[in-house]
Design a protein around this motif. Structure first.
Motif, PDB file in Angstrom:
ATOM      1  N   CYS A   1       1.180  -1.297   0.376  1.00 22.40           N
ATOM      2  CA  CYS A   1      -0.341  -0.471   0.046  1.00 22.40           C
ATOM      3  C   CYS A   1       0.924   0.853   0.589  1.00 22.40           C
ATOM      4  CB  CYS A   1      -1.041  -0.101   1.066  1.00 22.40           C
ATOM      5  SG  CYS A   1      -2.215  -1.286   1.221  1.00 22.40           S
TER       6      CYS A   1
ATOM      7  N   LEU B   1      -3.301   4.239   3.017  1.00 24.18           N
ATOM      8  CA  LEU B   1      -4.523   4.663   1.906  1.00 24.18           C
ATOM      9  C   LEU B   1      -5.614   5.999   1.870  1.00 24.18           C
ATOM     10  CD1 LEU B   1      -5.798   0.894   0.781  1.00 24.18           C
ATOM     11  CD2 LEU B   1      -3.911   2.584  -0.482  1.00 24.18           C
TER      12      LEU B   1
ATOM     13  N   SER C   1      -3.919   8.528  -1.136  1.00 22.04           N
ATOM     14  CA  SER C   1      -4.434   8.558  -1.856  1.00 22.04           C
ATOM     15  C   SER C   1      -4.496   9.968  -2.401  1.00 22.04           C
ATOM     16  CB  SER C   1      -5.677   7.811  -1.115  1.00 22.04           C
ATOM     17  OG  SER C   1      -5.535   6.124  -1.338  1.00 22.04           O
TER      18      SER C   1
ATOM     19  N   PHE D   1      -7.805  -1.867  -2.789  1.00 20.37           N
ATOM     20  CA  PHE D   1      -7.416  -2.857  -1.402  1.00 20.37           C
ATOM     21  C   PHE D   1      -7.636  -4.111  -1.612  1.00 20.37           C
ATOM     22  CE2 PHE D   1      -4.605  -3.551   1.957  1.00 20.37           C
ATOM     23  CZ  PHE D   1      -6.121  -3.704   3.370  1.00 20.37           C
TER      24      PHE D   1
END
Lengths: 217, 214
Positions: free
Chosen positions: A21, A76, A80, A168
Protein backbone atom coordinates in the motif's frame (compact mmCIF):
# COMPACT_ATOMS: atom_id res chain seq x y z
CA UNK A 1 7.52 15.20 6.40
CA UNK A 2 9.35 12.41 8.22
CA UNK A 3 9.02 8.99 6.62
CA UNK A 4 6.56 6.70 8.37
CA UNK A 5 7.97 3.67 10.16
CA UNK A 6 6.92 0.07 9.67
CA UNK A 7 8.23 -2.24 12.39
CA UNK A 8 8.85 -5.77 11.18
CA UNK A 9 10.63 -7.76 8.51
CA UNK A 10 10.31 -7.16 4.77
CA UNK A 11 9.78 -10.86 4.09
CA UNK A 12 6.83 -11.07 6.48
CA UNK A 13 3.49 -11.48 4.72
CA UNK A 14 1.58 -9.10 6.94
CA UNK A 15 4.35 -6.49 6.80
CA UNK A 16 4.30 -6.75 2.99
CA UNK A 17 0.57 -6.06 2.99
CA UNK A 18 1.31 -2.62 4.46
CA UNK A 19 4.37 -2.06 2.26
CA UNK A 20 2.47 -2.73 -0.97
CA UNK A 21 0.00 0.00 0.00
CA UNK A 22 2.83 2.41 0.84
CA UNK A 23 4.44 1.66 -2.51
CA UNK A 24 1.18 2.15 -4.41
CA UNK A 25 0.69 5.61 -2.89
CA UNK A 26 4.37 6.50 -3.28
CA UNK A 27 4.81 7.34 0.41
CA UNK A 28 8.23 7.59 2.02
CA UNK A 29 8.74 4.89 4.62
CA UNK A 30 11.42 3.01 6.48
CA UNK A 31 11.28 -0.58 7.68
CA UNK A 32 12.63 -1.01 11.19
CA UNK A 33 13.67 -4.62 11.70
CA UNK A 34 12.38 -6.55 14.69
CA UNK A 35 14.81 -9.22 15.89
CA UNK A 36 12.74 -12.32 16.62
CA UNK A 37 15.81 -14.36 17.62
CA UNK A 38 16.42 -11.84 20.40
CA UNK A 39 12.69 -11.94 21.28
CA UNK A 40 12.45 -8.26 20.43
CA UNK A 41 8.77 -8.76 19.46
CA UNK A 42 8.06 -9.47 23.14
CA UNK A 43 10.10 -6.52 24.44
CA UNK A 44 8.27 -3.77 26.34
CA UNK A 45 9.12 -1.30 23.55
CA UNK A 46 7.48 -3.42 20.89
CA UNK A 47 4.54 -4.49 23.08
CA UNK A 48 3.84 -0.78 23.53
CA UNK A 49 3.35 -0.62 19.73
CA UNK A 50 1.58 -3.98 19.34
CA UNK A 51 0.24 -5.50 22.57
CA UNK A 52 -0.06 -8.89 20.84
CA UNK A 53 3.70 -8.89 20.20
CA UNK A 54 3.33 -9.31 16.45
CA UNK A 55 4.47 -7.59 13.27
CA UNK A 56 3.77 -5.19 11.67
CA UNK A 57 3.46 -2.19 13.90
CA UNK A 58 3.44 1.32 12.44
CA UNK A 59 4.31 4.83 13.49
CA UNK A 60 3.44 8.14 11.85
CA UNK A 61 4.38 10.89 14.27
CA UNK A 62 2.14 10.40 17.29
CA UNK A 63 0.00 7.78 15.59
CA UNK A 64 1.01 4.23 16.52
CA UNK A 65 -0.95 1.35 14.98
CA UNK A 66 -0.99 -2.42 14.57
CA UNK A 67 -3.00 -4.96 12.49
CA UNK A 68 -1.85 -4.80 8.86
CA UNK A 69 -5.31 -4.18 7.39
CA UNK A 70 -5.95 -1.27 9.79
CA UNK A 71 -2.54 0.21 9.02
CA UNK A 72 -3.18 -0.21 5.29
CA UNK A 73 -6.49 1.66 5.52
CA UNK A 74 -4.76 4.47 7.40
CA UNK A 75 -2.04 4.69 4.75
CA UNK A 76 -4.52 4.62 1.88
CA UNK A 77 -6.73 7.25 3.49
CA UNK A 78 -3.83 9.54 4.25
CA UNK A 79 -1.97 9.47 0.94
CA UNK A 80 -4.50 8.54 -1.76
CA UNK A 81 -5.64 12.02 -2.79
CA UNK A 82 -2.14 13.42 -3.15
CA UNK A 83 -1.04 10.26 -4.98
CA UNK A 84 -4.06 10.28 -7.29
CA UNK A 85 -5.06 6.72 -6.41
CA UNK A 86 -8.38 5.47 -5.03
CA UNK A 87 -8.00 2.01 -3.61
CA UNK A 88 -10.78 2.20 -0.98
CA UNK A 89 -13.45 4.05 -3.05
CA UNK A 90 -14.83 5.72 0.05
CA UNK A 91 -16.62 8.43 -1.96
CA UNK A 92 -18.87 5.82 -3.60
CA UNK A 93 -20.97 3.71 -1.21
CA UNK A 94 -21.58 0.82 -3.60
CA UNK A 95 -17.95 0.57 -4.70
CA UNK A 96 -16.67 0.89 -1.12
CA UNK A 97 -19.06 -1.88 -0.06
CA UNK A 98 -17.63 -4.15 -2.77
CA UNK A 99 -14.08 -3.34 -1.64
CA UNK A 100 -15.05 -4.14 1.96
CA UNK A 101 -16.77 -7.43 1.01
CA UNK A 102 -13.73 -8.67 -0.95
CA UNK A 103 -11.30 -7.44 1.71
CA UNK A 104 -13.23 -9.56 4.20
CA UNK A 105 -13.29 -12.46 1.74
CA UNK A 106 -9.49 -12.36 1.62
CA UNK A 107 -9.34 -12.39 5.41
CA UNK A 108 -12.04 -14.99 6.12
CA UNK A 109 -12.05 -17.29 3.06
CA UNK A 110 -8.81 -17.02 1.08
CA UNK A 111 -6.27 -16.52 3.85
CA UNK A 112 -7.39 -19.49 6.01
CA UNK A 113 -6.90 -21.74 2.97
CA UNK A 114 -3.61 -20.29 1.70
CA UNK A 115 -1.73 -19.38 4.88
CA UNK A 116 -1.41 -22.95 6.24
CA UNK A 117 -0.08 -24.13 2.84
CA UNK A 118 2.58 -21.39 2.97
CA UNK A 119 3.42 -22.20 6.59
CA UNK A 120 3.65 -25.95 6.06
CA UNK A 121 5.53 -25.87 2.76
CA UNK A 122 7.87 -22.93 3.30
CA UNK A 123 8.02 -21.41 6.75
CA UNK A 124 8.06 -24.49 8.97
CA UNK A 125 10.82 -26.28 7.02
CA UNK A 126 12.94 -23.19 6.22
CA UNK A 127 12.69 -21.33 9.51
CA UNK A 128 12.01 -24.00 12.10
CA UNK A 129 13.32 -27.21 10.55
CA UNK A 130 9.85 -28.71 11.04
CA UNK A 131 8.64 -31.06 8.29
CA UNK A 132 5.55 -30.32 6.21
CA UNK A 133 2.28 -31.67 7.62
CA UNK A 134 0.84 -33.02 4.39
CA UNK A 135 -2.59 -33.69 5.91
CA UNK A 136 -3.01 -30.00 6.72
CA UNK A 137 -1.80 -29.06 3.24
CA UNK A 138 -4.19 -31.46 1.52
CA UNK A 139 -7.18 -30.18 3.52
CA UNK A 140 -6.28 -26.59 2.69
CA UNK A 141 -5.78 -27.33 -0.99
CA UNK A 142 -9.35 -28.68 -1.11
CA UNK A 143 -10.61 -25.57 0.70
CA UNK A 144 -8.62 -23.36 -1.68
CA UNK A 145 -10.09 -25.03 -4.78
CA UNK A 146 -13.60 -24.18 -3.61
CA UNK A 147 -12.58 -20.59 -2.93
CA UNK A 148 -10.90 -20.31 -6.33
CA UNK A 149 -14.07 -21.60 -7.99
CA UNK A 150 -15.83 -18.50 -6.66
CA UNK A 151 -12.93 -16.20 -7.58
CA UNK A 152 -12.87 -17.58 -11.15
CA UNK A 153 -16.58 -16.83 -11.55
CA UNK A 154 -16.14 -13.35 -10.08
CA UNK A 155 -13.13 -12.51 -12.25
CA UNK A 156 -15.03 -13.70 -15.31
CA UNK A 157 -17.42 -10.79 -14.75
CA UNK A 158 -15.01 -8.11 -13.52
CA UNK A 159 -11.36 -7.37 -14.13
CA UNK A 160 -10.68 -7.01 -10.41
CA UNK A 161 -12.36 -8.39 -7.30
CA UNK A 162 -14.38 -5.33 -6.21
CA UNK A 163 -15.29 -4.36 -9.77
CA UNK A 164 -13.55 -3.04 -12.84
CA UNK A 165 -11.03 -1.15 -10.73
CA UNK A 166 -7.99 -2.17 -8.73
CA UNK A 167 -8.58 -1.85 -5.00
CA UNK A 168 -7.17 -2.71 -1.59
CA UNK A 169 -9.12 -5.98 -1.83
CA UNK A 170 -6.82 -7.14 -4.67
CA UNK A 171 -3.61 -5.82 -3.08
CA UNK A 172 -4.42 -7.55 0.20
CA UNK A 173 -3.94 -10.88 -1.63
CA UNK A 174 -0.39 -10.05 -2.74
CA UNK A 175 1.77 -11.27 0.16
CA UNK A 176 0.37 -14.74 0.77
CA UNK A 177 -0.14 -15.42 -2.94
CA UNK A 178 3.47 -14.44 -3.64
CA UNK A 179 4.56 -17.18 -1.25
CA UNK A 180 1.97 -19.69 -2.52
CA UNK A 181 3.68 -19.30 -5.90
CA UNK A 182 6.91 -20.53 -4.30
CA UNK A 183 5.26 -23.80 -3.25
CA UNK A 184 4.38 -26.81 -5.47
CA UNK A 185 0.76 -25.60 -5.27
CA UNK A 186 1.37 -22.67 -7.59
CA UNK A 187 0.12 -25.01 -10.31
CA UNK A 188 -3.38 -24.90 -8.78
CA UNK A 189 -3.83 -21.55 -10.49
CA UNK A 190 -3.36 -23.23 -13.91
CA UNK A 191 -6.92 -24.59 -13.57
CA UNK A 192 -8.26 -21.07 -12.99
CA UNK A 193 -7.28 -18.95 -16.02
CA UNK A 194 -8.99 -15.73 -14.91
CA UNK A 195 -7.52 -16.00 -11.44
CA UNK A 196 -4.10 -16.69 -12.93
CA UNK A 197 -4.31 -13.66 -15.23
CA UNK A 198 -5.48 -11.48 -12.32
CA UNK A 199 -2.56 -12.68 -10.22
CA UNK A 200 -0.04 -12.12 -12.97
CA UNK A 201 -1.35 -8.58 -13.34
CA UNK A 202 -0.88 -7.93 -9.63
CA UNK A 203 2.56 -9.53 -9.52
CA UNK A 204 3.81 -7.45 -12.42
CA UNK A 205 2.91 -4.14 -10.77
CA UNK A 206 6.05 -2.11 -9.95
CA UNK A 207 5.08 -2.17 -6.24
CA UNK A 208 4.88 -5.98 -6.21
CA UNK A 209 8.06 -6.48 -8.21
CA UNK A 210 10.03 -4.19 -5.92
CA UNK A 211 8.83 -5.89 -2.74
CA UNK A 212 9.17 -9.42 -4.13
CA UNK A 213 12.94 -8.97 -4.26
CA UNK A 214 13.00 -9.03 -0.43
CA UNK A 215 10.35 -11.70 0.02
CA UNK A 216 11.81 -15.18 0.39
CA UNK A 217 12.35 -17.61 3.23
CA UNK B 1 -40.13 0.33 0.28
CA UNK B 2 -39.28 -3.36 0.44
CA UNK B 3 -37.98 -4.24 3.89
CA UNK B 4 -34.33 -5.03 4.35
CA UNK B 5 -33.79 -8.79 4.30
CA UNK B 6 -31.22 -10.42 6.54
CA UNK B 7 -30.69 -14.00 5.42
CA UNK B 8 -29.63 -16.56 8.00
CA UNK B 9 -30.56 -18.34 11.20
CA UNK B 10 -31.68 -16.05 14.02
CA UNK B 11 -29.41 -17.88 16.47
CA UNK B 12 -26.23 -17.57 14.38
CA UNK B 13 -23.82 -15.10 16.03
CA UNK B 14 -22.59 -13.85 12.64
CA UNK B 15 -26.19 -13.09 11.69
CA UNK B 16 -26.81 -11.46 15.08
CA UNK B 17 -23.69 -9.32 14.48
CA UNK B 18 -25.59 -7.67 11.62
CA UNK B 19 -28.94 -7.59 13.44
CA UNK B 20 -27.22 -5.68 16.25
CA UNK B 21 -25.99 -3.03 13.79
CA UNK B 22 -29.38 -2.70 12.10
CA UNK B 23 -31.02 -2.23 15.51
CA UNK B 24 -28.48 0.37 16.66
CA UNK B 25 -29.39 2.35 13.57
CA UNK B 26 -33.13 1.85 14.21
CA UNK B 27 -33.61 0.16 10.84
CA UNK B 28 -36.46 -2.19 10.02
CA UNK B 29 -35.55 -5.58 8.66
CA UNK B 30 -36.86 -9.11 8.40
CA UNK B 31 -34.88 -12.27 8.97
CA UNK B 32 -35.30 -14.67 6.05
CA UNK B 33 -34.54 -18.16 7.37
CA UNK B 34 -31.71 -20.09 5.73
CA UNK B 35 -31.61 -23.38 7.63
CA UNK B 36 -28.07 -24.76 7.66
CA UNK B 37 -29.40 -28.10 8.90
CA UNK B 38 -31.25 -28.66 5.61
CA UNK B 39 -28.34 -27.44 3.47
CA UNK B 40 -30.30 -24.38 2.33
CA UNK B 41 -27.05 -22.38 2.32
CA UNK B 42 -25.66 -24.55 -0.47
CA UNK B 43 -28.70 -24.20 -2.74
CA UNK B 44 -28.42 -22.08 -5.93
CA UNK B 45 -30.99 -19.61 -4.57
CA UNK B 46 -28.77 -18.71 -1.65
CA UNK B 47 -25.47 -19.03 -3.54
CA UNK B 48 -26.78 -16.27 -5.81
CA UNK B 49 -26.66 -14.03 -2.72
CA UNK B 50 -23.42 -15.36 -1.18
CA UNK B 51 -21.34 -17.50 -3.53
CA UNK B 52 -19.35 -18.76 -0.51
CA UNK B 53 -22.54 -20.34 0.84
CA UNK B 54 -22.39 -18.80 4.32
CA UNK B 55 -24.76 -16.78 6.45
CA UNK B 56 -25.49 -13.90 6.76
CA UNK B 57 -26.28 -12.12 3.55
CA UNK B 58 -28.09 -8.75 3.50
CA UNK B 59 -30.37 -7.42 0.82
CA UNK B 60 -30.92 -3.65 1.07
CA UNK B 61 -32.83 -2.44 -1.97
CA UNK B 62 -30.68 -3.39 -4.95
CA UNK B 63 -27.61 -3.97 -2.83
CA UNK B 64 -26.74 -7.54 -1.85
CA UNK B 65 -23.81 -8.01 0.52
CA UNK B 66 -22.18 -10.78 2.53
CA UNK B 67 -19.39 -11.09 5.15
CA UNK B 68 -20.95 -9.71 8.35
CA UNK B 69 -18.14 -7.23 9.03
CA UNK B 70 -18.39 -5.76 5.52
CA UNK B 71 -22.19 -5.59 5.87
CA UNK B 72 -21.78 -3.71 9.15
CA UNK B 73 -19.37 -1.20 7.59
CA UNK B 74 -21.98 -0.57 4.90
CA UNK B 75 -24.77 -0.06 7.45
CA UNK B 76 -22.59 2.25 9.54
CA UNK B 77 -21.58 4.30 6.50
CA UNK B 78 -24.93 4.52 4.71
CA UNK B 79 -27.25 5.31 7.61
CA UNK B 80 -26.65 8.55 9.45
CA UNK B 81 -29.43 8.12 12.04
CA UNK B 82 -28.57 6.77 15.46
CA UNK B 83 -25.07 6.60 16.95
CA UNK B 84 -22.04 7.22 14.74
CA UNK B 85 -20.64 3.73 14.53
CA UNK B 86 -17.81 4.52 12.14
CA UNK B 87 -16.64 8.08 12.74
CA UNK B 88 -13.76 8.91 10.45
CA UNK B 89 -10.94 9.41 10.69
CA UNK B 90 -10.39 6.84 13.39
CA UNK B 91 -7.25 4.81 13.07
CA UNK B 92 -7.75 3.37 16.56
CA UNK B 93 -11.23 2.16 15.63
CA UNK B 94 -9.81 0.38 12.57
CA UNK B 95 -7.20 -1.35 14.73
CA UNK B 96 -9.82 -2.73 17.13
CA UNK B 97 -12.14 -3.80 14.29
CA UNK B 98 -9.24 -5.95 13.08
CA UNK B 99 -8.42 -7.16 16.60
CA UNK B 100 -11.98 -8.52 16.87
CA UNK B 101 -11.60 -10.28 13.53
CA UNK B 102 -8.11 -11.76 13.96
CA UNK B 103 -7.64 -12.26 17.74
CA UNK B 104 -11.07 -12.45 19.43
CA UNK B 105 -13.15 -14.24 16.79
CA UNK B 106 -10.75 -17.12 15.97
CA UNK B 107 -11.00 -18.32 19.59
CA UNK B 108 -14.48 -17.28 20.73
CA UNK B 109 -16.10 -18.79 17.63
CA UNK B 110 -14.91 -22.39 18.16
CA UNK B 111 -15.68 -22.07 21.89
CA UNK B 112 -19.27 -21.03 21.19
CA UNK B 113 -19.59 -23.76 18.58
CA UNK B 114 -18.36 -26.48 20.95
CA UNK B 115 -20.19 -25.31 24.06
CA UNK B 116 -23.47 -24.00 22.65
CA UNK B 117 -24.15 -24.98 19.07
CA UNK B 118 -22.83 -28.53 18.99
CA UNK B 119 -24.98 -29.57 22.00
CA UNK B 120 -28.03 -28.05 20.29
CA UNK B 121 -27.30 -30.27 17.31
CA UNK B 122 -27.09 -33.33 19.55
CA UNK B 123 -23.29 -33.45 19.80
CA UNK B 124 -20.88 -33.12 22.71
CA UNK B 125 -18.22 -30.47 23.29
CA UNK B 126 -14.65 -31.61 22.59
CA UNK B 127 -12.73 -30.79 25.81
CA UNK B 128 -9.36 -30.56 24.03
CA UNK B 129 -10.66 -27.97 21.57
CA UNK B 130 -12.45 -26.08 24.36
CA UNK B 131 -9.35 -25.93 26.56
CA UNK B 132 -7.10 -24.81 23.72
CA UNK B 133 -9.35 -21.94 22.65
CA UNK B 134 -10.27 -20.93 26.22
CA UNK B 135 -6.56 -20.64 26.99
CA UNK B 136 -5.90 -18.54 23.88
CA UNK B 137 -8.98 -16.36 24.45
CA UNK B 138 -7.80 -15.72 28.03
CA UNK B 139 -4.52 -14.32 26.69
CA UNK B 140 -6.38 -12.15 24.19
CA UNK B 141 -8.73 -10.83 26.87
CA UNK B 142 -5.73 -9.94 29.02
CA UNK B 143 -4.79 -7.46 26.28
CA UNK B 144 -8.38 -6.15 26.25
CA UNK B 145 -8.27 -5.78 30.06
CA UNK B 146 -5.22 -3.52 29.84
CA UNK B 147 -6.68 -1.55 26.96
CA UNK B 148 -10.09 -1.06 28.62
CA UNK B 149 -8.39 0.14 31.79
CA UNK B 150 -7.28 3.16 29.71
CA UNK B 151 -10.29 3.43 27.39
CA UNK B 152 -13.99 3.36 28.18
CA UNK B 153 -14.71 1.82 24.79
CA UNK B 154 -12.34 0.11 22.37
CA UNK B 155 -11.87 3.14 20.11
CA UNK B 156 -11.80 5.65 22.97
CA UNK B 157 -14.58 7.62 24.62
CA UNK B 158 -17.51 6.58 22.48
CA UNK B 159 -19.29 3.36 21.50
CA UNK B 160 -18.43 2.41 17.92
CA UNK B 161 -18.59 -0.47 15.48
CA UNK B 162 -15.44 -1.89 17.12
CA UNK B 163 -17.45 -2.60 20.29
CA UNK B 164 -20.59 -3.64 18.42
CA UNK B 165 -18.85 -6.31 16.34
CA UNK B 166 -17.98 -8.19 19.55
CA UNK B 167 -21.44 -8.26 21.03
CA UNK B 168 -23.10 -11.28 19.45
CA UNK B 169 -20.24 -13.59 20.43
CA UNK B 170 -19.87 -12.02 23.87
CA UNK B 171 -23.57 -12.70 24.40
CA UNK B 172 -23.18 -16.34 23.34
CA UNK B 173 -20.06 -16.74 25.47
CA UNK B 174 -22.03 -15.47 28.49
CA UNK B 175 -24.34 -18.46 28.09
CA UNK B 176 -21.50 -20.99 28.38
CA UNK B 177 -19.38 -22.29 31.28
CA UNK B 178 -16.58 -20.05 29.91
CA UNK B 179 -18.48 -16.85 30.76
CA UNK B 180 -15.95 -16.40 33.57
CA UNK B 181 -13.33 -15.40 30.95
CA UNK B 182 -15.17 -12.07 30.80
CA UNK B 183 -16.58 -11.98 34.34
CA UNK B 184 -13.15 -12.42 35.94
CA UNK B 185 -11.64 -9.40 34.17
CA UNK B 186 -12.99 -6.22 35.84
CA UNK B 187 -12.57 -3.80 32.93
CA UNK B 188 -13.72 -6.27 30.29
CA UNK B 189 -16.72 -7.09 32.51
CA UNK B 190 -17.55 -3.40 33.03
CA UNK B 191 -17.33 -2.81 29.28
CA UNK B 192 -19.58 -5.79 28.54
CA UNK B 193 -22.10 -4.77 31.24
CA UNK B 194 -22.25 -1.29 29.72
CA UNK B 195 -22.61 -2.21 26.07
CA UNK B 196 -24.99 -5.12 26.64
CA UNK B 197 -27.35 -2.78 28.49
CA UNK B 198 -27.84 -0.65 25.37
CA UNK B 199 -31.57 -0.64 24.44
CA UNK B 200 -30.85 -1.62 20.84
CA UNK B 201 -28.95 -4.68 22.05
CA UNK B 202 -31.70 -5.64 24.47
CA UNK B 203 -34.02 -5.58 21.44
CA UNK B 204 -31.54 -7.69 19.45
CA UNK B 205 -31.22 -10.45 22.06
CA UNK B 206 -34.97 -10.52 22.72
CA UNK B 207 -35.33 -11.70 19.13
CA UNK B 208 -32.80 -14.55 19.48
CA UNK B 209 -34.73 -17.82 19.89
CA UNK B 210 -32.54 -19.01 22.73
CA UNK B 211 -33.44 -22.42 24.11
CA UNK B 212 -34.03 -22.65 27.88
CA UNK B 213 -30.66 -22.52 29.69
CA UNK B 214 -28.89 -25.84 30.02
Amino acid sequence: MAPVKVFGLKMSTNVARVLVCLEEVGAEYEVVDIDFQAKEHKSPQHLARNPFGQIPAFQDGDVVLFESRAISRYVLRKYSKSAGVDLLREDNLEEAAAVDVWTEVEAQQYNPAVAPIVYECLIHPAMFGVPTNQKVVDECVEKLRKVLDVYEARLSRHSYLAGDFLSFADLSHFPYTHYLMATPYASLFDSYPRVKAWWQGLASRPSAKKLSADMSF
Amino acid sequence: MAPRKLYGMPLSPNVVRVAAALNEKGLDFEIVPVDLRTGAHKQPEFLALNPFGQIPALQDGDEVLYESRAINRYIATKYTEGPELLPTPSAKLEVWLEVESHHFYPHVSPLVFQLLIKPMLGGAADPVVVDKHAHELARVLDVYETHLAQNKYLAGDAFTLADLNHMSYLFCLSKTPKADLVASRPHVKAWWDDISARPAFQKTVAAIPFPPSA
